[in-house]
Motif scaffolding. Structure first.
Motif, PDB file in Angstrom:
ATOM      1  N   TYR A 203       0.836  -1.200   0.000  1.00 42.07           N
ATOM      2  CA  TYR A 203       0.000   0.000   0.000  1.00 42.07           C
ATOM      3  C   TYR A 203       0.871   1.250   0.000  1.00 42.07           C
ATOM      4  O   TYR A 203       1.998   1.251   0.501  1.00 42.07           O
ATOM      5  CB  TYR A 203      -0.916   0.016   1.218  1.00 42.07           C
ATOM      6  N   SER A 204       0.339   2.327  -0.525  1.00 44.10           N
ATOM      7  CA  SER A 204       1.070   3.585  -0.562  1.00 44.10           C
ATOM      8  C   SER A 204       1.457   4.048   0.825  1.00 44.10           C
ATOM      9  O   SER A 204       2.545   4.591   1.037  1.00 44.10           O
ATOM     10  CB  SER A 204       0.226   4.663  -1.249  1.00 44.10           C
ATOM     11  N   SER A 205       0.594   3.835   1.765  1.00 38.74           N
ATOM     12  CA  SER A 205       0.888   4.276   3.125  1.00 38.74           C
ATOM     13  C   SER A 205       2.090   3.540   3.698  1.00 38.74           C
ATOM     14  O   SER A 205       2.825   4.068   4.534  1.00 38.74           O
ATOM     15  CB  SER A 205      -0.319   4.046   4.033  1.00 38.74           C
ATOM     16  N   GLN A 206       2.295   2.291   3.225  1.00 39.76           N
ATOM     17  CA  GLN A 206       3.423   1.521   3.733  1.00 39.76           C
ATOM     18  C   GLN A 206       4.746   2.134   3.302  1.00 39.76           C
ATOM     19  O   GLN A 206       5.761   1.976   3.987  1.00 39.76           O
ATOM     20  CB  GLN A 206       3.312   0.078   3.260  1.00 39.76           C
ATOM     21  N   THR A 207       4.753   2.824   2.171  1.00 38.81           N
ATOM     22  CA  THR A 207       5.967   3.512   1.753  1.00 38.81           C
ATOM     23  C   THR A 207       6.401   4.503   2.821  1.00 38.81           C
ATOM     24  O   THR A 207       7.560   4.526   3.248  1.00 38.81           O
ATOM     25  CB  THR A 207       5.732   4.239   0.420  1.00 38.81           C
ATOM     26  N   ILE A 208       5.479   5.332   3.263  1.00 41.56           N
ATOM     27  CA  ILE A 208       5.797   6.314   4.302  1.00 41.56           C
ATOM     28  C   ILE A 208       6.207   5.610   5.582  1.00 41.56           C
ATOM     29  O   ILE A 208       7.194   5.991   6.236  1.00 41.56           O
ATOM     30  CB  ILE A 208       4.596   7.250   4.548  1.00 41.56           C
ATOM     31  N   SER A 209       5.483   4.558   5.953  1.00 39.87           N
ATOM     32  CA  SER A 209       5.791   3.837   7.196  1.00 39.87           C
ATOM     33  C   SER A 209       7.210   3.294   7.185  1.00 39.87           C
ATOM     34  O   SER A 209       7.958   3.441   8.156  1.00 39.87           O
ATOM     35  CB  SER A 209       4.799   2.693   7.396  1.00 39.87           C
ATOM     36  N   HIS A 210       7.589   2.667   6.078  1.00 44.53           N
ATOM     37  CA  HIS A 210       8.907   2.033   6.024  1.00 44.53           C
ATOM     38  C   HIS A 210      10.030   3.064   5.896  1.00 44.53           C
ATOM     39  O   HIS A 210      11.120   2.858   6.464  1.00 44.53           O
ATOM     40  CB  HIS A 210       8.960   1.034   4.877  1.00 44.53           C
ATOM     41  N   ILE A 211       9.790   4.149   5.167  1.00 40.93           N
ATOM     42  CA  ILE A 211      10.813   5.208   5.112  1.00 40.93           C
ATOM     43  C   ILE A 211      11.026   5.783   6.506  1.00 40.93           C
ATOM     44  O   ILE A 211      12.169   5.990   6.943  1.00 40.93           O
ATOM     45  CB  ILE A 211      10.406   6.309   4.113  1.00 40.93           C
ATOM     46  N   GLN A 212       9.935   5.997   7.222  1.00 39.70           N
ATOM     47  CA  GLN A 212      10.066   6.558   8.562  1.00 39.70           C
ATOM     48  C   GLN A 212      10.770   5.580   9.503  1.00 39.70           C
ATOM     49  O   GLN A 212      11.579   5.984  10.342  1.00 39.70           O
ATOM     50  CB  GLN A 212       8.692   6.935   9.124  1.00 39.70           C
ATOM     51  N   ARG A 213      10.484   4.294   9.366  1.00 44.17           N
ATOM     52  CA  ARG A 213      11.187   3.283  10.170  1.00 44.17           C
ATOM     53  C   ARG A 213      12.700   3.365   9.923  1.00 44.17           C
ATOM     54  O   ARG A 213      13.498   3.279  10.859  1.00 44.17           O
ATOM     55  CB  ARG A 213      10.709   1.873   9.803  1.00 44.17           C
TER      56      ARG A 213
END
Length: 765
Positions: free
Chosen positions: A304-314
């Motif tokens: 999901y697109s939201s996972q991109t932000i989640s993983h970059i932030q991680r």
């Protein structure tokens, strides 16, 4: 009539001898070509040069003609070009042209319309401009610089970070890294002895494959999944569900491009030379929808697109300063406006909170759709922000890859490009090289470059790095098969191509004074990273082993001098002289090398300068290839040969390491010839030496000499008349051979100057 019999018989004897002699030459040739074809691997032509020795007096050579380096012509003399006029063009017209170009004719060979022109040209770019302008005149057929020619000794190959592995020998794979100047960048780093610092990179992709297929993650670079959930040992599949990429997955291939192990004989990671200074952590976005705990808006390619932000932030929370994101939406378009706006806001947040963090993202592979990135239609890709670097793709020649997305050059941005066509990313399950296309694999080259820059200067901010990469990128590329001609890199793929060497040099030179290494000058760094070496073949020793004279030298020594060390890789010979020799300043040292005996394998000598660890490798061969054989040669042209229709020759062929060929033929045999009912048993002892070349089109040219010692047993009536029972003689002959090998057949002609006759040859190998 009876009194003429001895003379008649003598004539017969001479005719027989000449017939044998001519067709023995045919036998020599067939034997040569049979053995040569079987022994040939990749011989190259060494062309004979028969120039008029007086021609050099027509042109000037001055100490002031200092050399300059060019990409297409190598080292050329500064201030010099040679102009060949079109046929029937007038010299006066050339004088007007040269005068208008602020030049002067300083040498000429008017018989062919060739003129030497001196002009104020001191750099490669000036030379290209001058040649380009001269070519515009219709009177000019050719214009070239004064190029170097070299003796054909065996020259050493500089040690490189790529080693000499098959992965970079095939399909011009090395051009992927030559285009971006990777090897030179590492020479600058190693020679300057700049201090390197720890750096952490985050890869946001399909996770890390940790199975035994991932041979590149076990070196000194620390490569690991961000946590256990980021391990993904499932192989990549194409759009039809078939396993591709040799059972690697996308995230692992991307990671290999950044930091693959340098020492395992496989892929060379761009930043792999940082070794334990580099830590790469891989996050897995390929999460199944059912495992997500929140309602996400858009699912793309397994995430999901939201996972991109989640993983970059991680990744940022775990200390990553560089994020590689080689993923993107299905295609550019207005359907992506919503998430692109979210990504923009998030990137601006990162820029404010973490100005030292760089996001390196793909331009995408939908170039065939013709939709350009405008900063609103492809997520992170194309955003014109200080901390976003969008990477396009070029092929190995610097031309835009057909698949690479482009920008509209107005609101959207592709920052720069790197080679993304036919990029080797590792070995597959079958042991074969995995080569792939896509901006997914040009992007990690830029990530690797930034890793190096940040390791040299950890204080660099994202905006500074982006500025350096753009200002040091190549804006021109040389046109394939058009020496001296260049073209501009298309602006809609960034207008420039990554050049790591230029970026590294810039960062080293701009370090704070207390952290700047002592040597930062480009010329000094390049000279200190060189060792020139060559070997000249000498006579074989008493054991049959090949001997070489070895010379190695440097053009610049460090303060206090340096030493050169020679080492054998295979221990197949003996080195005469001290293995380590001192040089206080620029100069050369010498060694003698000999193979232990003619049965030993080839040898690789490594010559290293101790001050900078730069080295050169010499690849020495006993003789390139040596074969023994024999041939049965039919004497087609002698109808009277009845007792033995073929001659047997023992032959040895040696294919030298430089592509030249030496052949020795020795034969002792007996044939019986009948003439007018009389028999002439003949014994011959033949020795021949032939040298030849074979070009890339399998065209053969060979010249040789032979000696023939023979004894003809005379018939009883001649014995009674002459008082001798045999006739002996010796002769020396020459042959010239032209032809071509097609498949296992040689077709050509043999020319014997003695009788001025060309004979057609057709030989089966």
């Amino acid at each position: 009539m009876q009194n003429n019999t001895p003379r008649k018989k003598l004539y017969i004897k001479i005719i027989i001898f000449l017939g044998i002699l001519g067709f023995i030459c045919v036998g020599i040739f067939v034997c040569i070509m049979s053995l040569y074809f079987l022994g040939k691997e990749e011989s190259k032509t060494e062309k004979n040069k028969n120039e008029d020795p007086g021609i050099s007096n027509y042109f000037q050579i001055s100490e002031e003609m200092s050399p300059i380096q060019t990409e297409n012509w190598g080292e050329v003399a500064a201030g010099n070009v040679f102009i060949l006029l079109e046929e029937n063009s007038q010299e006066d017209k050339l004088k007007d042209i040269v005068k208008s170009m602020d030049g002067e004719i300083i040498g000429e060979f008017p018989e062919i319309g060739l003129y030497q022109v001196s002009a104020n040209i001191n750099a490669s770019g000036e030379l290209l401009d001058y040649i380009k302008q001269i070519k515009e005149y219709t009177e000019v057929e050719t214009v070239v610089p004064d190029m170097m020619v070299y003796k054909k000794e065996i020259k050493g190959k500089p040690c490189t970070i790529y080693g000499y592995e098959d992965i970079y020998d095939e399909n011009n794979n090395l051009q992927v890294y030559q285009r971006i100047g990777l090897d030179k960048a590492w020479r600058y780093i190693n020679t300057s002895k700049v201090k390197l610092n720890n750096i952490q990179v985050g890869v946001v992709d399909t996770g890390l494959n940790t199975t035994d297929i991932s041979t590149e993650i076990n070196g000194e670079v620390k490569i690991e999944a961000l946590d256990k959930s980021d391990v993904n040992n499932k192989p990549s599949r194409d759009d039809k569900g078939k396993i591709d990429m040799g059972h690697l997955n996308h995230g692992t291939a991307v990671t290999n491009m950044i930091g693959a192990d340098w020492d395992n004989g496989g892929v060379v990671g761009v930043a792999g030379g940082l070794k334990d200074k580099l830590n790469i952590k891989v996050a897995n976005t390929a999460t199944s929808p059912s495992s997500l705990k929140q309602v996400d808006i858009e699912f793309m390619g397994g995430s999901y697109s939201s996972q991109t932000i989640s993983h970059i932030q991680r990744q940022i929370d775990n200390g990553a300063k560089i994020i590689n994101y080689s993923m993107g939406f299905e295609k550019p378009g207005p359907q992506n406006h919503g998430w692109t706006n979210i990504y923009r806001k998030y990137a601006q947040y990162i820029q404010k909170k973490h100005p030292d963090v760089v996001l390196v993202v793909v331009a995408g592979n939908e170039g065939n759709l013709g939709v350009k990135l405008d900063g609103t239609n492809y997520g992170f890709g194309g955003l014109n922000l200080d901390n976003i670097i969008t990477v396009g793709s070029v092929d190995k020649h610097g031309n835009p890859s057909y698949f690479s997305n482009r920008s509209d050059e107005k609101d959207g941005e592709i920052t720069l490009s790197a080679v993304g066509s036919t990029v080797p990313v590792g070995f597959g399950k079958d042991g074969k090289v995995v080569s792939v296309d896509g901006t997914s694999f040009s992007t990690p080259q830029v990530t690797g470059a930034i890793s190096i820059l940040k390791s040299i200067n950890p204080e660099l901010k994202a905006a500074e790095i982006k500025k350096i990469l753009r200002e040091t990128g190549d804006t021109e590329v040389y046109i394939k098969n058009e020496p001296g001609l260049v073209s501009q890199v298309d602006k809609d793929i960034g207008g420039r191509i990554l050049r790591i060497d230029k970026a590294v040099l810039r960062v080293i030179q701009e370090l704070p004074e207390d952290k700047r290494p002592e040597i930062t000058d480009q010329w000094e760094l390049e000279e200190l990273s060189k060792v020139d070496a060559y070997a000249v073949k000498q006579q074989r020793d008493g054991n049959g082993g090949q001997r070489y004279d070895i010379k190695a030298g440097i053009d610049l020594a460090s303060v206090g001098g340096t030493s050169l060390q020679i080492e054998m890789q295979n221990e197949n010979g003996l080195i005469g002289g001290e293995s380590i020799q001192k040089l206080e300043e620029a100069g050369t040292v010498e060694w003698d090398f000999g193979f232990l005996n003619q049965e030993e394998a080839d040898e690789i000598l490594t010559i290293t300068r101790m001050d900078t660890s730069a080295c050169t490798k010499l690849f020495l061969q006993q003789s390139g290839m040596e074969m023994d054989g024999s041939a049965q040669i039919p004497l087609v042209g002698i109808d009277t040969v009845t007792a033995r229709p073929k001659i047997h020759l023992n032959s040895t062929i040696v294919i030298e390491s430089d592509g030249s060929v030496d052949i020795i033929l020795k034969g002792k045999d007996n044939i019986t010839i009948t003439e007018d009912g009389q028999s002439f048993p003949t014994e011959f002892d033949m020795h021949a030496e032939v040298e030849g070349t074979l070009d890339e089109f399998n065209n053969v040219k060979a010249e040789g000499t032979y000696t023939m010692n023979y004894i003809v047993e005379l018939p009883p009536d001649i014995v009674s008349m002459l008082g001798i029972d045999s006739y002996a003689d010796s002769t020396l002959g020459e042959i010239e051979i032209d032809g071509n090998i097609i498949g296992n057949t040689f077709n050509g002609t043999i020319f014997i100057p003695e009788d001025n006759v060309k004979r057609t040859i057709n030989a089966k190998v």
